[in-house]
Motif scaffolding. Structure first.
Motif, PDB file in Angstrom:
ATOM      1  N   PRO A 165       0.816  -1.227   0.000  1.00 48.59           N
ATOM      2  CA  PRO A 165       0.000   0.000   0.000  1.00 48.59           C
ATOM      3  C   PRO A 165       0.848   1.275   0.000  1.00 48.59           C
ATOM      4  N   TRP A 166       1.962   1.284   0.764  1.00 48.31           N
ATOM      5  CA  TRP A 166       2.809   2.476   0.786  1.00 48.31           C
ATOM      6  C   TRP A 166       3.490   2.680  -0.558  1.00 48.31           C
ATOM      7  N   LYS A 167       4.007   1.607  -1.134  1.00 54.04           N
ATOM      8  CA  LYS A 167       4.696   1.732  -2.420  1.00 54.04           C
ATOM      9  C   LYS A 167       3.743   2.246  -3.497  1.00 54.04           C
ATOM     10  N   MET A 168       2.529   1.728  -3.510  1.00 55.28           N
ATOM     11  CA  MET A 168       1.558   2.173  -4.519  1.00 55.28           C
ATOM     12  C   MET A 168       1.142   3.626  -4.278  1.00 55.28           C
ATOM     13  N   THR A 169       0.906   3.984  -3.013  1.00 59.50           N
ATOM     14  CA  THR A 169       0.481   5.343  -2.682  1.00 59.50           C
ATOM     15  C   THR A 169       1.582   6.349  -3.005  1.00 59.50           C
ATOM     16  N   SER A 170       2.813   6.030  -2.608  1.00 60.19           N
ATOM     17  CA  SER A 170       3.905   6.977  -2.843  1.00 60.19           C
ATOM     18  C   SER A 170       4.188   7.132  -4.335  1.00 60.19           C
ATOM     19  N   ARG A 171       4.124   6.038  -5.073  1.00 64.35           N
ATOM     20  CA  ARG A 171       4.334   6.112  -6.527  1.00 64.35           C
ATOM     21  C   ARG A 171       3.254   6.964  -7.189  1.00 64.35           C
ATOM     22  N   LYS A 172       2.012   6.765  -6.751  1.00 61.61           N
ATOM     23  CA  LYS A 172       0.891   7.540  -7.308  1.00 61.61           C
ATOM     24  C   LYS A 172       1.036   9.019  -6.962  1.00 61.61           C
ATOM     25  N   LYS A 173       1.489   9.318  -5.739  1.00 56.58           N
ATOM     26  CA  LYS A 173       1.682  10.718  -5.322  1.00 56.58           C
ATOM     27  C   LYS A 173       2.736  11.394  -6.203  1.00 56.58           C
ATOM     28  N   LEU A 174       3.834  10.694  -6.470  1.00 55.69           N
ATOM     29  CA  LEU A 174       4.877  11.248  -7.339  1.00 55.69           C
ATOM     30  C   LEU A 174       4.345  11.483  -8.750  1.00 55.69           C
ATOM     31  N   GLU A 175       3.579  10.537  -9.265  1.00 54.04           N
ATOM     32  CA  GLU A 175       3.006  10.684 -10.613  1.00 54.04           C
ATOM     33  C   GLU A 175       2.047  11.869 -10.674  1.00 54.04           C
ATOM     34  N   ASP A 176       1.177  11.990  -9.673  1.00 50.10           N
ATOM     35  CA  ASP A 176       0.204  13.084  -9.664  1.00 50.10           C
ATOM     36  C   ASP A 176       0.874  14.445  -9.524  1.00 50.10           C
ATOM     37  N   ALA A 177       2.014  14.489  -8.858  1.00 54.91           N
ATOM     38  CA  ALA A 177       2.752  15.742  -8.706  1.00 54.91           C
ATOM     39  C   ALA A 177       3.569  16.052  -9.960  1.00 54.91           C
ATOM     40  N   GLY A 178       3.565  15.135 -10.910  1.00 56.17           N
ATOM     41  CA  GLY A 178       4.345  15.340 -12.129  1.00 56.17           C
ATOM     42  C   GLY A 178       5.838  15.300 -11.853  1.00 56.17           C
ATOM     43  N   TYR A 179       6.224  14.607 -10.783  1.00 57.57           N
ATOM     44  CA  TYR A 179       7.622  14.487 -10.360  1.00 57.57           C
ATOM     45  C   TYR A 179       8.261  15.863 -10.132  1.00 57.57           C
TER      46      TYR A 179
ATOM     47  N   LYS B 189      14.219  20.832  -8.688  1.00 54.84           N
ATOM     48  CA  LYS B 189      14.638  19.448  -8.920  1.00 54.84           C
ATOM     49  C   LYS B 189      13.441  18.520  -9.050  1.00 54.84           C
ATOM     50  N   LEU B 190      13.720  17.302  -9.516  1.00 54.36           N
ATOM     51  CA  LEU B 190      12.692  16.277  -9.642  1.00 54.36           C
ATOM     52  C   LEU B 190      12.371  15.682  -8.277  1.00 54.36           C
ATOM     53  N   ALA B 191      11.107  15.465  -8.026  1.00 55.96           N
ATOM     54  CA  ALA B 191      10.689  14.811  -6.784  1.00 55.96           C
ATOM     55  C   ALA B 191      10.918  13.313  -6.932  1.00 55.96           C
ATOM     56  N   VAL B 192      11.611  12.727  -5.993  1.00 55.57           N
ATOM     57  CA  VAL B 192      11.885  11.294  -6.023  1.00 55.57           C
ATOM     58  C   VAL B 192      11.478  10.622  -4.712  1.00 55.57           C
TER      59      VAL B 192
ATOM     60  N   TRP C  94      -3.752  11.105   1.641  1.00 48.42           N
ATOM     61  CA  TRP C  94      -3.224  11.904   0.533  1.00 48.42           C
ATOM     62  C   TRP C  94      -2.824  13.311   0.985  1.00 48.42           C
ATOM     63  N   THR C  95      -3.614  13.894   1.893  1.00 50.05           N
ATOM     64  CA  THR C  95      -3.357  15.271   2.336  1.00 50.05           C
ATOM     65  C   THR C  95      -2.133  15.373   3.247  1.00 50.05           C
ATOM     66  N   ASN C  96      -1.669  14.241   3.750  1.00 48.26           N
ATOM     67  CA  ASN C  96      -0.504  14.237   4.642  1.00 48.26           C
ATOM     68  C   ASN C  96       0.777  13.932   3.874  1.00 48.26           C
ATOM     69  N   LEU C  97       0.698  13.809   2.566  1.00 45.75           N
ATOM     70  CA  LEU C  97       1.868  13.442   1.758  1.00 45.75           C
ATOM     71  C   LEU C  97       2.298  14.600   0.877  1.00 45.75           C
ATOM     72  N   GLU C  98       3.600  14.628   0.608  1.00 46.42           N
ATOM     73  CA  GLU C  98       4.180  15.701  -0.200  1.00 46.42           C
ATOM     74  C   GLU C  98       5.314  15.112  -1.030  1.00 46.42           C
ATOM     75  N   ALA C  99       5.286  15.307  -2.346  1.00 53.03           N
ATOM     76  CA  ALA C  99       6.360  14.847  -3.229  1.00 53.03           C
ATOM     77  C   ALA C  99       7.510  15.845  -3.141  1.00 53.03           C
ATOM     78  N   VAL C 100       8.699  15.349  -2.817  1.00 54.50           N
ATOM     79  CA  VAL C 100       9.847  16.244  -2.628  1.00 54.50           C
ATOM     80  C   VAL C 100      11.104  15.650  -3.253  1.00 54.50           C
ATOM     81  N   CYS C 101      12.061  16.533  -3.548  1.00 49.86           N
ATOM     82  CA  CYS C 101      13.372  16.072  -4.000  1.00 49.86           C
ATOM     83  C   CYS C 101      14.187  15.683  -2.762  1.00 49.86           C
ATOM     84  N   THR C 102      15.300  15.032  -2.970  1.00 49.90           N
ATOM     85  CA  THR C 102      16.107  14.546  -1.852  1.00 49.90           C
ATOM     86  C   THR C 102      16.635  15.687  -0.997  1.00 49.90           C
ATOM     87  N   SER C 103      17.121  16.761  -1.619  1.00 50.86           N
ATOM     88  CA  SER C 103      17.690  17.852  -0.826  1.00 50.86           C
ATOM     89  C   SER C 103      16.627  18.561   0.007  1.00 50.86           C
TER      90      SER C 103
END
Length: 150
Positions: A67-81, A92-95, A115-124
């Motif tokens: 569930p985490w892997k699918m949710t995090s992957r979907k969050k990155l896709e929806d954020a357009g990386y 930078k690209l969100a990874v 979903w509201t507690n997640l944020e796509a971010v770059c490593t730095s």
């Protein structure tokens, strides 16, 4: 008159100076590349194992869950990386996916897949959000005057 030797793999005669015949050379190179990738994977697993041994198994299990892997992957896709941290100058690209409310808190644990507690971010930017875990090392030979004035 050129000298010949046997190919170490198939024993065909090849000119001195070549390691393998033209048939064996691509096969040997492919095997070398596979071995290199295997060693890199083993090293990655060893580093992850060392990192995860310091973590609570509850969180390690969660981050390895489907569930985490699918949710995090979907969050990155929806954020357009694109990095959503909006820190100054970041393009930078969100990874990675950051939990706004940390999952180490009871409230954050309940919201771990929200979903509201997640944020796509770059490593730095993710490292910037967790300064207690990722302290920046001082450059050798550079004196920070701010530390001296404290």
């Amino acid at each position: 008159m050129s000298l010949y030797k046997a190919c170490p793999r198939c024993k065909r005669l090849i000119p001195q100076g070549l390691q393998y015949c033209e048939v064996c050379a691509p096969i040997v190179e492919q095997n070398r590349q596979a071995l290199k990738e295997h060693r890199a994977e083993c090293l990655r697993r060893k580093r992850n194992s060392r990192y995860n041994s310091k973590r609570d198994p509850k969180y390690t299990t969660f981050y390895a869950s489907k569930p985490w892997k699918m949710t995090s992957r979907k969050k990155l896709e929806d954020a357009g990386y694109k990095c959503e941290a909006k820190l100054e100058g970041c393009t930078k690209l969100a990874v990675e996916v950051h939990h706004i409310k940390p999952i180490q808190t009871p409230e954050g644990w309940d919201l771990r897949l929200e979903w509201t507690n997640l944020e796509a971010v770059c490593t730095s930017c993710h490292n910037h959000r967790h300064p207690e875990k990722y302290k920046q090392k001082d450059e050798p030979g550079v004196i920070d005057i701010r530390k001296l004035l404290r």
